[in-house]
Design a protein around this motif. Sequence first.
Motif, PDB file in Angstrom:
ATOM      1  N   THR A  52       0.830  -1.203   0.000  1.00 24.56           N
ATOM      2  CA  THR A  52       0.000   0.000   0.000  1.00 24.56           C
ATOM      3  C   THR A  52       0.867   1.257   0.000  1.00 24.56           C
ATOM      4  O   THR A  52       2.070   1.208   0.277  1.00 24.56           O
ATOM      5  N   ASN A  53       0.236   2.396  -0.307  1.00 28.94           N
ATOM      6  CA  ASN A  53       0.953   3.669  -0.255  1.00 28.94           C
ATOM      7  C   ASN A  53       1.487   3.939   1.148  1.00 28.94           C
ATOM      8  O   ASN A  53       2.571   4.506   1.311  1.00 28.94           O
ATOM      9  N   ARG A  54       0.722   3.527   2.147  1.00 23.17           N
ATOM     10  CA  ARG A  54       1.160   3.729   3.526  1.00 23.17           C
ATOM     11  C   ARG A  54       2.441   2.941   3.815  1.00 23.17           C
ATOM     12  O   ARG A  54       3.349   3.439   4.490  1.00 23.17           O
ATOM     13  N   ILE A  56       4.725   2.153   1.603  1.00 24.25           N
ATOM     14  CA  ILE A  56       5.807   2.848   0.900  1.00 24.25           C
ATOM     15  C   ILE A  56       6.244   4.078   1.694  1.00 24.25           C
ATOM     16  O   ILE A  56       7.442   4.389   1.779  1.00 24.25           O
ATOM     17  N   TYR A  84       9.199  -0.625  -5.718  1.00 26.71           N
ATOM     18  CA  TYR A  84       8.872   0.698  -5.185  1.00 26.71           C
ATOM     19  C   TYR A  84      10.108   1.480  -4.750  1.00 26.71           C
ATOM     20  O   TYR A  84      10.007   2.645  -4.376  1.00 26.71           O
ATOM     21  N   LYS A  87      11.012   4.759  -6.762  1.00 29.17           N
ATOM     22  CA  LYS A  87      10.223   5.936  -6.389  1.00 29.17           C
ATOM     23  C   LYS A  87      10.799   6.594  -5.133  1.00 29.17           C
ATOM     24  O   LYS A  87      10.899   7.822  -5.044  1.00 29.17           O
TER      25      LYS A  87
END
Length: 219
Positions: A52-54, A56, A84, A87
């Motif tokens: 999830t974005n959290r 990352i 990831y 990024k």
Amino acid sequence: MSGNIRIGLVHATMNSVSPILHAFSQLDEKADLVNFMDEGLIYELNETNTVTNRMIMRLSALAGKAVESHVDAILFTCSSFTPYVAKIAELMPVPVLSSDMSMLEKAVDHSSDITVIATVKAAGPTTERMLKDIAAERNKTVRIKIFVLPEAFQALQKGDVLAHDQIIQEKIHEHKDDKTIVLAQYSMARAVESFDLPNVLTGPHISAQSIIQKALENK
């Protein structure tokens, strides 16, 4: 104060710590190692099979702490998060490397037939995707077989290292004639430390060499 370069190691599981520390200890070029850990990430990933974005953001925060500790480069040690890392690297003022990128590049350069063995469910497809991306960049076609052994990871979590190693060794033996075998996670390297298996690639030693080189180039 040491004159060595300083490498920040970002971990999502304790299982990655010993293999990468051992790999650095075997190198001629010495480095001061600073460890940053969020072990809850691997538990969450195993439960949800989703990054999830959290998650990352939590990894980015660890990398940020490494920068604040004045490291010369950062190495992520959990292959499940490899897609990831690029990024996160864009946000960091020092070189950043994912745990297995150097190993996967070597695998693609050496062979068009690659067998991947993993013990974390998410690591199998993640490694396959990265291999295909690397092959595409090289205008090369690769054939990939994936085997995931969650029972080995569970054994390691319980402290049964012998069972962990045996499960992996048995799978390698089943495919001993395959041209290139990739062990997807650092924690798996211990299973082949005592064997001379030139067709088996593990991440710790290759990535330790690579991140030191990047740090030296950046100084």
